[in-house]
Design a protein around this motif. Structure first.
Motif, short mmCIF file in Angstrom:
data_model
loop_
_atom_site.label_atom_id
_atom_site.label_comp_id
_atom_site.label_asym_id
_atom_site.label_seq_id
_atom_site.Cartn_x
_atom_site.Cartn_y
_atom_site.Cartn_z
N PHE A 29 -58.91 -36.20 -108.91
CA PHE A 29 -58.74 -36.96 -107.77
C PHE A 29 -59.80 -37.82 -107.64
O PHE A 29 -60.37 -38.32 -106.66
N SER A 32 -56.77 -42.16 -107.25
CA SER A 32 -55.48 -41.87 -107.02
C SER A 32 -54.62 -43.17 -106.56
O SER A 32 -55.21 -44.09 -105.87
N ASN A 43 -46.98 -40.97 -108.18
CA ASN A 43 -48.46 -40.71 -107.80
C ASN A 43 -49.12 -40.39 -108.93
O ASN A 43 -48.71 -39.29 -109.91
N THR A 44 -50.22 -41.24 -109.40
CA THR A 44 -51.13 -40.97 -110.45
C THR A 44 -52.52 -40.64 -110.08
O THR A 44 -53.11 -41.19 -109.21
N TYR A 45 -52.93 -39.52 -110.56
CA TYR A 45 -54.24 -39.00 -110.16
C TYR A 45 -55.01 -38.88 -111.38
O TYR A 45 -54.75 -38.52 -112.65
N SER A 53 -49.54 -38.23 -113.86
CA SER A 53 -48.58 -38.83 -113.13
C SER A 53 -47.39 -38.11 -112.80
O SER A 53 -46.99 -37.27 -113.74
N LYS A 56 -42.91 -38.64 -106.92
CA LYS A 56 -43.18 -38.36 -105.77
C LYS A 56 -41.75 -37.59 -105.32
O LYS A 56 -40.60 -38.00 -105.37
N CYS A 62 -44.65 -33.62 -113.05
CA CYS A 62 -46.09 -34.29 -113.68
C CYS A 62 -46.14 -34.12 -115.33
O CYS A 62 -45.74 -33.33 -115.87
N GLU A 177 -53.79 -39.64 -98.37
CA GLU A 177 -52.96 -39.34 -99.76
C GLU A 177 -53.66 -39.86 -100.94
O GLU A 177 -53.86 -39.13 -101.97
N THR A 178 -54.66 -40.61 -100.77
CA THR A 178 -55.23 -41.27 -102.34
C THR A 178 -56.70 -41.24 -102.18
O THR A 178 -57.59 -41.76 -102.90
N PRO A 180 -60.44 -40.29 -102.52
CA PRO A 180 -61.29 -39.60 -103.66
C PRO A 180 -61.89 -38.48 -103.55
O PRO A 180 -62.97 -38.24 -103.38
#
Length: 211
Positions: A29, A32, A43-45, A53, A56, A62, A177-178, A180
């Motif tokens: 994280f 994101s 959703n890419t982390y 990735s 969702k 993943c 959600e994103t 860091p």
């Protein structure tokens, strides 16, 4: 011989610092990204050494890939995108693997974590061996200080970089959600490491008591 309260506090703080740093270093994280295609949302982390990735809302969707430095290319142009997890991961691997500043992040975070883990190992070995040497603790404190300094500096620069520079590679919108979380966790670990490194300097009797 018994350990002083200050020495015990130093060991506890150092172990907590190592825990926060290890968690922040490991979880993906740092960056994101939410990417939308015509039919799916991805959703890419991004972690220090790998990218993940996911589609969702879809379980077990993943895909992951390692971010290996590619010294044959540097700072390739482009943005992280794609219409599948595999393409997104491959794009991120190529762009981040060629980014000089990401190489620096990988090296500095690894070294910072290594310093704090080394300081933790020294303290644990000291407990097991019954060492009550002031110099022993000071040496570990110096190592821990530099590890904490690297961690805090990296966290601050990464937070600035997310806002200022990462849009060159992907559009990042910070929300719940994103957020860091890795950067925050790594920074907390760095702060604890620097705090733990200064504990032995409180007094001449801060490291050991003989009873």
């Amino acid at each position: 011989m018994a350990w002083s309260t200050t020495a015990v506090s130093r060991i506890i703080v150092t172990c907590l610092a190592a825990l926060f740093l290890a968690v922040g270093f490991s979880i993906p994280f740092w960056i994101s990204i939410v990417l939308d295609s015509e039919t799916k949302t991805f959703n890419t982390y991004i972690g220090v050494w790998y990218v993940m990735s996911c589609v969702k809302g879809e379980a077990d969707s993943c895909k992951t890939g390692a971010i290996d430095p590619d010294y044959s290319h540097s700072d390739l142009l482009g943005k992280i995108n794609g219409t599948s997890q595999e393409i997104i991961v491959s794009t991120a691997q190529t762009l981040l693997g060629s980014a000089v500043w990401w190489w620096v992040l990988q090296i500095v975070t690894t070294v910072g974590l290594g310093f704090v883990l080394l300081a933790t190992l020294i303290l644990i070995c000291g407990i097991c061996a019954g060492i009550h040497s002031k110099g022993f603790f000071i040496i570990s404190g110096i190592i821990e200080f530099f590890g904490g300094l690297l961690a805090i500096t990296t966290s601050i620069l990464t937070a600035i970089g997310i806002d200022q520079y990462f849009d060159f590679i992907a559009e990042v919108k910070i929300n719940a959600e994103t957020f860091p979380w890795s950067v925050l966790c790594f920074g907390i670990g760095g702060f604890l490491a620097m705090f733990g490194a200064f504990i032995p300097l409180r007094s001449s009797r801060a490291l050991y008591n003989f009873e």
